[in-house]
Write an enzyme that holds these catalytic residues in place. Sequence first.
Site, PDB file in Angstrom:
ATOM      1  N   LYS A  54       0.839  -1.203   0.000  1.00 37.11           N
ATOM      2  CA  LYS A  54       0.000   0.000   0.000  1.00 37.11           C
ATOM      3  C   LYS A  54       0.874   1.254   0.000  1.00 37.11           C
ATOM      4  O   LYS A  54       0.619   2.203  -0.747  1.00 37.11           O
ATOM      5  CB  LYS A  54      -0.912   0.010   1.238  1.00 37.11           C
ATOM      6  CG  LYS A  54      -2.097  -0.929   1.123  1.00 37.11           C
ATOM      7  CD  LYS A  54      -2.796  -1.143   2.463  1.00 37.11           C
ATOM      8  CE  LYS A  54      -3.883  -2.209   2.313  1.00 37.11           C
ATOM      9  NZ  LYS A  54      -4.388  -2.690   3.613  1.00 37.11           N
ATOM     10  N   GLN A  98      -4.974  -1.201   9.651  1.00 43.82           N
ATOM     11  CA  GLN A  98      -4.949  -2.553   9.115  1.00 43.82           C
ATOM     12  C   GLN A  98      -5.638  -3.520  10.075  1.00 43.82           C
ATOM     13  O   GLN A  98      -5.355  -3.530  11.278  1.00 43.82           O
ATOM     14  CB  GLN A  98      -3.481  -2.966   8.883  1.00 43.82           C
ATOM     15  CG  GLN A  98      -3.272  -4.330   8.283  1.00 43.82           C
ATOM     16  CD  GLN A  98      -3.624  -4.417   6.801  1.00 43.82           C
ATOM     17  OE1 GLN A  98      -3.750  -3.401   6.113  1.00 43.82           O
ATOM     18  NE2 GLN A  98      -3.786  -5.621   6.317  1.00 43.82           N
ATOM     19  N   ASP A 121     -11.200   3.275   3.938  1.00 44.46           N
ATOM     20  CA  ASP A 121     -11.607   1.870   3.908  1.00 44.46           C
ATOM     21  C   ASP A 121     -13.128   1.723   3.793  1.00 44.46           C
ATOM     22  O   ASP A 121     -13.617   0.643   3.451  1.00 44.46           O
ATOM     23  CB  ASP A 121     -11.186   1.182   5.223  1.00 44.46           C
ATOM     24  CG  ASP A 121      -9.927   0.347   5.109  1.00 44.46           C
ATOM     25  OD1 ASP A 121      -9.650  -0.163   4.012  1.00 44.46           O
ATOM     26  OD2 ASP A 121      -9.249   0.189   6.147  1.00 44.46           O
TER      27      ASP A 121
HETATM   28  N1  LIG Z   1      -8.120  -1.992   7.111  1.00 45.85           N
HETATM   29  C1  LIG Z   1      -7.915  -2.949   6.208  1.00 45.85           C
HETATM   30  N2  LIG Z   1      -8.204  -2.703   4.903  1.00 45.85           N
HETATM   31  C2  LIG Z   1      -7.997  -3.673   3.966  1.00 45.85           C
HETATM   32  O1  LIG Z   1      -8.284  -3.458   2.756  1.00 45.85           O
HETATM   33  C3  LIG Z   1      -7.453  -4.932   4.373  1.00 45.85           C
HETATM   34  C4  LIG Z   1      -7.165  -5.119   5.736  1.00 45.85           C
HETATM   35  N3  LIG Z   1      -7.420  -4.125   6.628  1.00 45.85           N
HETATM   36  N4  LIG Z   1      -6.671  -6.299   6.162  1.00 45.85           N
HETATM   37  C5  LIG Z   1      -6.332  -7.371   5.253  1.00 45.85           C
HETATM   38  C6  LIG Z   1      -7.167  -7.331   4.002  1.00 45.85           C
HETATM   39  C7  LIG Z   1      -6.557  -8.099   2.861  1.00 45.85           C
HETATM   40  N5  LIG Z   1      -6.243  -7.109   1.864  1.00 45.85           N
HETATM   41  C8  LIG Z   1      -5.523  -7.361   0.694  1.00 45.85           C
HETATM   42  C9  LIG Z   1      -4.999  -6.373  -0.099  1.00 45.85           C
HETATM   43  C10 LIG Z   1      -4.233  -6.655  -1.202  1.00 45.85           C
HETATM   44  C11 LIG Z   1      -3.982  -7.960  -1.564  1.00 45.85           C
HETATM   45  C12 LIG Z   1      -3.113  -8.249  -2.731  1.00 45.85           C
HETATM   46  O2  LIG Z   1      -2.573  -7.359  -3.359  1.00 45.85           O
HETATM   47  N6  LIG Z   1      -2.914  -9.524  -3.091  1.00 45.85           N
HETATM   48  C13 LIG Z   1      -2.066  -9.969  -4.184  1.00 45.85           C
HETATM   49  C14 LIG Z   1      -1.045 -10.995  -3.725  1.00 45.85           C
HETATM   50  C15 LIG Z   1      -0.268 -10.576  -2.510  1.00 45.85           C
HETATM   51  C16 LIG Z   1       0.648 -11.688  -2.002  1.00 45.85           C
HETATM   52  O3  LIG Z   1       1.386 -12.269  -2.816  1.00 45.85           O
HETATM   53  O4  LIG Z   1       0.596 -11.970  -0.776  1.00 45.85           O
HETATM   54  C17 LIG Z   1      -2.902 -10.647  -5.272  1.00 45.85           C
HETATM   55  O5  LIG Z   1      -3.999 -11.146  -4.905  1.00 45.85           O
HETATM   56  O6  LIG Z   1      -2.469 -10.698  -6.397  1.00 45.85           O
HETATM   57  C18 LIG Z   1      -4.533  -8.967  -0.810  1.00 45.85           C
HETATM   58  C19 LIG Z   1      -5.315  -8.679   0.297  1.00 45.85           C
HETATM   59  C20 LIG Z   1      -6.620  -5.881   2.290  1.00 45.85           C
HETATM   60  N7  LIG Z   1      -7.193  -5.944   3.491  1.00 45.85           N
END
Ligand SMILES: Nc1nc(=O)c2c([nH]1)NC[C@@H]1CN(c3ccc(C(=O)N[C@@H](CCC(=O)O)C(=O)O)cc3)C=[N+]21
Length: 295
Positions: A54, A98, A121
């Site tokens: 992020k 987060q 968010d």
């Molecule tokens: N306040 C808050 N806001 C959120 O938006 C929030 C949170 N807490 N807690 C956790 C979850 C999960 N989340 C993700 C964001 C990006 C990927 C992402 O970019 N994933 C990549 C892969 C990343 C990797 O390789 O680990 C993909 O799917 O291609 C995944 C999951 C946002 N979250």
Amino acid sequence: MTARIIDGKARAAALRARVGEQHAAFERAAGRKAGLAVVLVGEDPASAVYVRSKGKATEAAGMASSTHRLAAKTSEGDLLTLVRQLNGDPAVDGILVQLPLPGHINENAVIAAIDPNKDVDGFHPVNAGRLASGLQGFVPCTPLGCLMLLKEELGDLSGLDAVVIGRSNIVGKPMAALLLAESCTVTIAHSRTRDLAAKAAAADIVVAAVGRPEMIKGDWLKPGATVIDVGINRVPDGEGTRLVGDVDFDGALSVAGAITPVPGGVGPMTIAVLLRNTLLAAHRNAGVAYEKGSL
Ligand SMILES: Nc1nc(=O)c2c([nH]1)NC[C@@H]1CN(c3ccc(C(=O)N[C@@H](CCC(=O)O)C(=O)O)cc3)C=[N+]21
Ligand SMILES: NC(=O)C1=CN([C@@H]2O[C@H](COP(=O)(O)OP(=O)(O)OC[C@H]3O[C@@H](n4cnc5c(N)ncnc54)[C@H](OP(=O)(O)O)[C@@H]3O)[C@@H](O)[C@H]2O)C=CC1
Ligand SMILES: [Mg+2]
């Protein structure tokens, strides 16, 4: 037939580029950058990875990013004090705490402490209520990213049958609200749902947000259905691990019309929408007009 693979990574890169261009115009008009503050409590490795990506994406778009790392044992009171300080900081347009937070901290209390006008968010009850009521507000990044992918894929969604599997406040419920607002006929499924396979089989759109690796099978799906896989599940793979979604991707490929992969689907869109929400917040907070729909 083999399903089209929806390239969330490419869609997200395109959205980030548009946000970057519009941010440059914002910076010229406002004389300052948009600012995002990310708060991370504890050392969960997955959370640390997301928080780093992020921060990187925020700076790549030209925005100012600050990350506040607090020890796992931080008290709820100290976290609330930081949130209130960020609420009062004019350089901060968006605040993201987060999740999940350590067990001794009440997540609802922390979310409620965030200024709803900085709640990029979209988790604050005021923004959840605005979404449910069809009013302007911040929409949670993951479901909004899913909706963008669906509209790019299908165009007008009105009248389509949609099943959302999962009813969390951060994904399932806001996803269902967005699809309803697009005039889909929406079914929300959860752990008590009976005969989930039959519910899925009736759907033109399936959004899976469960957190169970490859639970949704290809032969549950209606042929030609559009499948959005929100799940991020790390599973053992030989010596190491790999990420899989909530959908059995290989099984779905021969039945679905289109499907998002994991990784490379919804995850990158989540981060791009976070930047979009931060850009909107900055326009509102700085009193700079913003042309709606230009993203
Ligand atoms: N306040 C808050 N806001 C959120 O938006 C929030 C949170 N807490 N807690 C956790 C979850 C999960 N989340 C993700 C964001 C990006 C990927 C992402 O970019 N994933 C990549 C892969 C990343 C990797 O390789 O680990 C993909 O799917 O291609 C995944 C999951 C946002 N979250
Ligand atoms: N790509 C991204 O950007 C993001 C990905 N995620 C991922 O999405 C997934 C869901 O996240 P989140 O919504 O926070 O998860 P939660 O654990 O908060 O919610 C899971 C939901 O799934 C339901 N559920 C559990 N088991 C079943 C079952 N057997 N059948 C049907 N429904 C079931 C639960 O039902 P009940 O309510 O009855 O318990 C609950 O509503 C996770 O894998 C998470 O990592 C999350 C956020 C962002
Ligand atoms: Mg907790």
